[in-house]
Each structure stands twice: as C-alpha cells, then as structure tokens.
Design an enzyme around this catalytic site. Sequence first.
Site: not given
Length: 480
Positions: A227, A331
């Site tokens: 991220e 994810e």
Amino acid sequence: MKVTTPILLLTFAFIQLSCFNSQIIAQKNNKIKVFTTAENTNWKLSLSNDLISNNTQKKSTVSIAVNAKKTDQTFLGIGGAITDASAEVFAKLSPKKQQEFLTAYYDKNKGIGYSLARTNIHSCDFSSDSYTYVSEGDKELKTFNINHDRKYRIPLIKKAIETAGGKLTLFVSPWSPPAFMKDNNDILHGGVLLPEFAPAWALYYTKFIKEYEKEGIPIWGLTVQNEPMARQSWESCIYTPEAERDFLKNHLGPTLEKEGLGSKKVIIWDHNRGDMLTKRANLVFSDPEVSKYAWGIGFHWYETWNGGPPQFESVGQVHEAFPNKNLLFTEGCIEKFDASKYQFWGNAERYGINMINDFNNGTVGWTDWNILLDQKGGPNHVGNFCFAPIHADTTKDELIYTPMYYYIGHFSKFIRPNAKRVLETISDKSLLSTSFKNANGQLITVVMNQSEKEIVYSLENQTEKTTIRIPAHAIQTIVY
C-alpha cells in the site's frame, strides 16, 4: 441477512468434505459433478448431483456457454497470508486442532488446497508489536537476523508447505523500512524512504529472502511495498509512482540480480484497484529499463472504502494494455471484526463477487489476508481487527469456519496451478460465472447466485448441455 449455523454443523460439513475429496482429482472429464455451498442448508462444498435436472419441464432461464478452445491467462494459485498474527494464534491451538487447521487449508484432497501464500518482511499491523531485523541505525545491516520469526512464523510456514505436498508459492512484502531509513524517523505513520538509505533497503530484501531460504522456505517473489499510497497508523511508507519506479530501476532490481536473486518475481503497486493503469502500470511497464525487473502488478480490494463500487474494470484495462504482464490479487479481508457476524453470508458473497470478476479480467492468482485470527479478530498491535476465513477461539481450543472459507474453496480446491482460464458467455446477469481448464484437461466452472430464489441454468460446451439448479445465495463448482 444474518445466519447462525451451529459450529457442530460446520464440523460435520468439514468431515463430509473430507470423505469425497479423494475422488475429485481423478474425476473423468465425461462425467459431470456438482459441488454446492448454500445458505440455510447443510451444503458446504458438498457433492450435490441431485441438482442436475432430469426434468424436461424444468426450463433454464440462464445459459452459460463455455468455449474451451479459447483461453486466456495461466492460473498461478489461491491462498492467504501467513502473518505473525496467524502464526501466534496457531501456536495456541492443541496439536490436534493445529493439524485440522493445516489440513483444512493446505491438503488438496481433504481440504481446499491452498497453493499460494504471502508473508510480511518484519512487522506489519497484524503483528503483536513493531520490530525489524536490524539494530536501529545499522545502515550496513551487520546485525541482520530473523530470530524473531523463528518462534512462530517460520514453523507455521514450514508446516503449511509440508501439508501442501512440499510446494507453496510464497511471496513477501514489506510494510515499512526501519525508522532510521525514513524521513519521519518512524516505522509507522507513512513517511518516505530517504535516498541515502535506498541501497541498504534494497539489500535488506535480499538478506530476508536468503535467510528464509536457508530455513528451507523457498521465496517465489516479492512486492516492492505494501500500500505505497496509504499513510497508516501502523507500518507504512509512501512511494509516488515515480519513486517506486526509480527504486525498482536503480536499486531493488539491480540488487536482486547482483545477489543472485534475479529470478524472483517482482510485483509493483500492491495497493487498491482503481487507477492502476494510469498511476503505476503505464509508468513502469512502458519503460524497458524498469519493466525488465517487474513480473506484474498486485492489487487489493479496499477501493470501496470511499463508498464506490469495486473497480474491476481497472484490472481488465491493465490486462488489455500489457497482456505479457501478470495481475495478482495480493490482499483482501472483511474489515471491522464483529463476532456476531461469523456466519454472515454477505461476507462470503463479497469474496465470490471479487474472485469471479478478478479472474474474468485476467488475474492469475488470488491471495486472501490472514489465514487465521483469534476470537477478537487479532492480534493486532494498533487495534485494526478484522475477519479471517477461519478463526480460533483460543479459550476453548475451537476452530470457527466461516462461509468465506467455503466460498474460497470453490475456487482453490478445483482450479489448480497451471490451469488456463477459458472464455465463456453468460446470458443473464442474475448469475456470475468463471471457467478454467486444468492441465489434465478437466473443465471447472464456478457459478454464483446472489438472489433470493433458486435459478435453473444450462451449462453448455461443444459436446454437451447440462441443466442445473442453483439454490438462493449459493455457489457451485461444476467439474466435467
């Protein structure tokens, strides 16, 4: 809607699953089998050929036409993340429950056959505390060691590999460089990598990979940064598109090659769907000097946090623009843990919707988040608790199988590594579907019904047509 299926029923379903599983892989292509999981029933990955309709008065309302001669991406695998949290919870289970858990995920005959895994490079939010593998300020990495992971995480990964038959495709991801390498001098709360530490940080990845491989844990690949556009209260680090490109081009890629790890698969982005093409893929994949280091692009499903719909089209755009690069779901989880919703069916349907759409848009593999969490949705050192497909009540030594586990299993158990996605057309949006052809020639079609009523559909390929009933709020895998 909320469903409260007794734990006893889930246990019975798991035993039932174990009984018929050994017959599946040897299944002949000319004999169809239907497996079903449905809300408000006893069906949990259950053989359900009685749903094949022999009644000529039962007219199908939806047609699924499979063209096995037209193929797309090659399937890598399906699995979940073996985090510190998962390993710590696993260690609290009795040996009997540990074995049940390993079988449930990694045994392709008695369980759902996970073949893919992710793990963290030092700490992430799903660790009991923050830690790194070096002493603070050690730019030369002389103190590097992975002793922390030897207590819980490495033993679990080894057992998962063993249960999976000796092979598990494992990729690794960092959440943040050590604090001293960042401009905010904090492993948490975002910040950026300081340029003078880029060589040391690139070397850090290679040391981690080599130490794990010394432990007998092969590393298949790595993501550049988890991220990279999110400033979180937990371990995080910001990379602009240009910063990620330059770090891979000038440091990480060359360092992997120099250290004899050039064959490892490097995955960029590792963040939400959305502007993947314009914000990352175009920049990296269009530059030959950096594209040569990038196997593909990874993505998550949390773009819905702002209230919008999942942006599956962005996955398809990257696949169309760069068909020689790979798309990997790295994810996803159901956020905001609430123990009263263990059996909430909508959570499972979210998985089904995402997996079918991602595969139909060119995704080669799909990685869930934590494989196991406790009865509080953790441990997590910043209170960021969430759901996993299986939870453990460590006070009772019990495993809690959620509907998410079974929905994932409808893909992971039957679609095996090296399968090819085959093209199909579906006549009505009341059902979702995706199809694959395994390396042994076996066809697999997964069909999902989100509606409140049973739907009758026809499954057609070049040689035969089968009429099948799918219950309300159900998912089916057809093996033929």
